[in-house]
Design an enzyme around this catalytic site. Structure first.
Site, PDB file in Angstrom:
ATOM      1  N   LYS A 187       0.827  -1.205   0.000  1.00  0.00           N
ATOM      2  CA  LYS A 187       0.000   0.000   0.000  1.00  0.00           C
ATOM      3  C   LYS A 187       0.869   1.267   0.000  1.00  0.00           C
ATOM      4  CE  LYS A 187      -3.858  -2.330   2.286  1.00  0.00           C
ATOM      5  NZ  LYS A 187      -4.954  -2.195   3.277  1.00  0.00           N
TER       6      LYS A 187
ATOM      7  N   PHE B 156     -15.726   2.377   6.024  1.00  0.00           N
ATOM      8  CA  PHE B 156     -14.336   2.657   5.660  1.00  0.00           C
ATOM      9  C   PHE B 156     -14.090   2.563   4.155  1.00  0.00           C
ATOM     10  CE2 PHE B 156     -14.559  -1.877   6.830  1.00  0.00           C
ATOM     11  CZ  PHE B 156     -13.988  -2.480   5.714  1.00  0.00           C
TER      12      PHE B 156
ATOM     13  N   HIS C  62      -1.976  -5.650   1.262  1.00  0.00           N
ATOM     14  CA  HIS C  62      -3.203  -6.389   0.966  1.00  0.00           C
ATOM     15  C   HIS C  62      -2.792  -7.757   0.458  1.00  0.00           C
ATOM     16  CE1 HIS C  62      -6.963  -7.646  -0.904  1.00  0.00           C
ATOM     17  NE2 HIS C  62      -6.203  -8.059  -1.897  1.00  0.00           N
TER      18      HIS C  62
ATOM     19  N   TYR D  57     -12.019  -3.468  -4.430  1.00  0.00           N
ATOM     20  CA  TYR D  57     -12.658  -3.420  -3.113  1.00  0.00           C
ATOM     21  C   TYR D  57     -14.181  -3.515  -3.176  1.00  0.00           C
ATOM     22  CZ  TYR D  57      -8.258  -2.437  -0.642  1.00  0.00           C
ATOM     23  OH  TYR D  57      -7.006  -2.517  -0.088  1.00  0.00           O
TER      24      TYR D  57
ATOM     25  N   ARG E 252       2.375  -6.677   9.532  1.00  0.00           N
ATOM     26  CA  ARG E 252       1.612  -5.622  10.207  1.00  0.00           C
ATOM     27  C   ARG E 252       1.972  -5.529  11.691  1.00  0.00           C
ATOM     28  NH1 ARG E 252      -4.004  -7.474   7.285  1.00  0.00           N
ATOM     29  NH2 ARG E 252      -3.958  -6.088   5.482  1.00  0.00           N
TER      30      ARG E 252
ATOM     31  N   ASN F  90      -2.293  -0.123   6.714  1.00  0.00           N
ATOM     32  CA  ASN F  90      -1.741  -1.329   7.338  1.00  0.00           C
ATOM     33  C   ASN F  90      -0.823  -2.089   6.383  1.00  0.00           C
ATOM     34  OD1 ASN F  90      -3.671  -2.291   5.632  1.00  0.00           O
ATOM     35  ND2 ASN F  90      -4.843  -3.424   7.167  1.00  0.00           N
TER      36      ASN F  90
ATOM     37  N   ARG G 141      -1.303 -14.322   3.876  1.00  0.00           N
ATOM     38  CA  ARG G 141      -2.170 -13.734   4.909  1.00  0.00           C
ATOM     39  C   ARG G 141      -1.555 -13.949   6.306  1.00  0.00           C
ATOM     40  NH1 ARG G 141      -6.795 -10.724   3.658  1.00  0.00           N
ATOM     41  NH2 ARG G 141      -7.890 -11.711   5.393  1.00  0.00           N
TER      42      ARG G 141
ATOM     43  N   GLU H  68      -8.674 -10.674  -8.525  1.00  0.00           N
ATOM     44  CA  GLU H  68      -7.780  -9.535  -8.301  1.00  0.00           C
ATOM     45  C   GLU H  68      -6.586  -9.548  -9.259  1.00  0.00           C
ATOM     46  OE1 GLU H  68      -6.930  -9.801  -4.094  1.00  0.00           O
ATOM     47  OE2 GLU H  68      -9.015  -9.393  -3.549  1.00  0.00           O
TER      48      GLU H  68
ATOM     49  N   THR I 277      -5.677  -7.646  10.386  1.00  0.00           N
ATOM     50  CA  THR I 277      -5.954  -6.365   9.730  1.00  0.00           C
ATOM     51  C   THR I 277      -5.487  -5.184  10.577  1.00  0.00           C
ATOM     52  OG1 THR I 277      -7.897  -7.360   8.718  1.00  0.00           O
ATOM     53  CG2 THR I 277      -7.812  -4.952   8.748  1.00  0.00           C
TER      54      THR I 277
HETATM   55  P1  DAT Z   1      -7.671  -7.315   5.128  1.00  0.00           P
HETATM   56  O1  DAT Z   1      -6.848  -6.263   4.416  1.00  0.00           O
HETATM   57  O2  DAT Z   1      -6.975  -7.787   6.367  1.00  0.00           O
HETATM   58  O3  DAT Z   1      -8.128  -8.415   4.234  1.00  0.00           O
HETATM   59  P2  DAT Z   1     -10.400  -6.324   5.001  1.00  0.00           P
HETATM   60  O4  DAT Z   1     -10.483  -6.982   3.685  1.00  0.00           O
HETATM   61  O5  DAT Z   1     -11.442  -6.641   6.017  1.00  0.00           O
HETATM   62  O6  DAT Z   1      -8.971  -6.568   5.678  1.00  0.00           O
HETATM   63  O7  DAT Z   1     -10.433  -4.739   4.811  1.00  0.00           O
HETATM   64  C1  DAT Z   1      -9.740  -4.135   3.736  1.00  0.00           C
HETATM   65  C2  DAT Z   1      -8.962  -2.957   4.256  1.00  0.00           C
HETATM   66  O8  DAT Z   1      -9.871  -1.956   4.737  1.00  0.00           O
HETATM   67  C3  DAT Z   1      -8.063  -3.252   5.442  1.00  0.00           C
HETATM   68  O9  DAT Z   1      -6.796  -3.723   5.046  1.00  0.00           O
HETATM   69  C4  DAT Z   1      -7.969  -1.918   6.129  1.00  0.00           C
HETATM   70  C5  DAT Z   1      -9.330  -1.317   5.891  1.00  0.00           C
HETATM   71  N1  DAT Z   1     -10.227  -1.577   7.014  1.00  0.00           N
HETATM   72  C6  DAT Z   1     -10.851  -2.741   7.329  1.00  0.00           C
HETATM   73  N2  DAT Z   1     -11.610  -2.630   8.419  1.00  0.00           N
HETATM   74  C7  DAT Z   1     -11.482  -1.332   8.812  1.00  0.00           C
HETATM   75  C8  DAT Z   1     -12.007  -0.559   9.881  1.00  0.00           C
HETATM   76  N3  DAT Z   1     -12.840  -1.096  10.764  1.00  0.00           N
HETATM   77  N4  DAT Z   1     -11.638   0.735   9.964  1.00  0.00           N
HETATM   78  C9  DAT Z   1     -10.805   1.292   9.070  1.00  0.00           C
HETATM   79  N5  DAT Z   1     -10.278   0.620   8.035  1.00  0.00           N
HETATM   80  C10 DAT Z   1     -10.598  -0.660   7.913  1.00  0.00           C
HETATM   81 MG    MG Z   2      -9.410  -8.301   2.559  1.00  0.00          MG
END
Ligand code: DAT
Ligand code: MG
Length: 141
Positions: free
Chosen positions: A11, A59, A121, A51, A104, A118, A87, A132, A93
């Protein structure tokens, strides 16, 4: 053998903090191969497609805006169980919850950066990985 491919994004915070090498080192040290790698600024189309599963969540818009705000590095990595394996390398996350030893957990900084920043991805299933990879590297297939 279940060699598979996954889509990884370093990122914009990883690029800005000069952590590309550190993160790539962990991927390569684990034994995964790099099939494709490109640094560029993502388009709104790529990000809304990438996304799509999060559309409507609070978010979503900040996430898409942030991801398109500066260059990122898109990677296709390959290896035995690499989808789950990356992962695991990435960690949870939320950087505060992410275990020490993970990308992370070791490098994320939630005290002065939002959860959105974070670092990485990684695709979460074979279906997401195929979808993707087609978005970021249509030529790889
Ligand atoms: P991951 O990246 O661990 O697969 P995710 O797919 O649930 O997590 O979410 C995508 C991204 O969105 C994640 O890397 C960071 C952001 N994100 C997720 N949950 C969030 C939250 N509660 N507040 C802020 N950002 C968030
Ligand atoms: Mg994800």
């Amino acid at each position: 053998m279940s060699t598979e491919r996954t889509l990884i994004l370093l990122k914009p915070d990883a690029v800005q903090r000069s952590l590309r090498g550190e993160i790539l080192r962990r991927i390569e040290a684990k034994g995964y191969g790099i099939v494709a790698l490109a640094q560029r600024t993502a388009t709104a189309e790529e990000l809304s497609s990438h996304y799509a599963e999060h559309e409507g969540k609070p978010f979503y818009q900040p996430l898409v805006d942030y991801m398109g705000s500066a260059p990122l590095v898109a990677i296709v990595a390959e290896g035995e169980k690499v989808i789950e394996g990356f992962r695991s390398l990435a960690g949870a996350t939320n950087p505060t919850s992410a275990a020490p030893g993970t990308i992370r957990g070791d490098l994320g900084r939630e005290w002065d950066l939002p959860v959105i920043q974070n670092l990485v991805h990684g695709s979460d299933s074979p279906e997401s990985a195929a979808r993707e990879i087609a978005i970021w590297f249509p030529e790889v297939g």
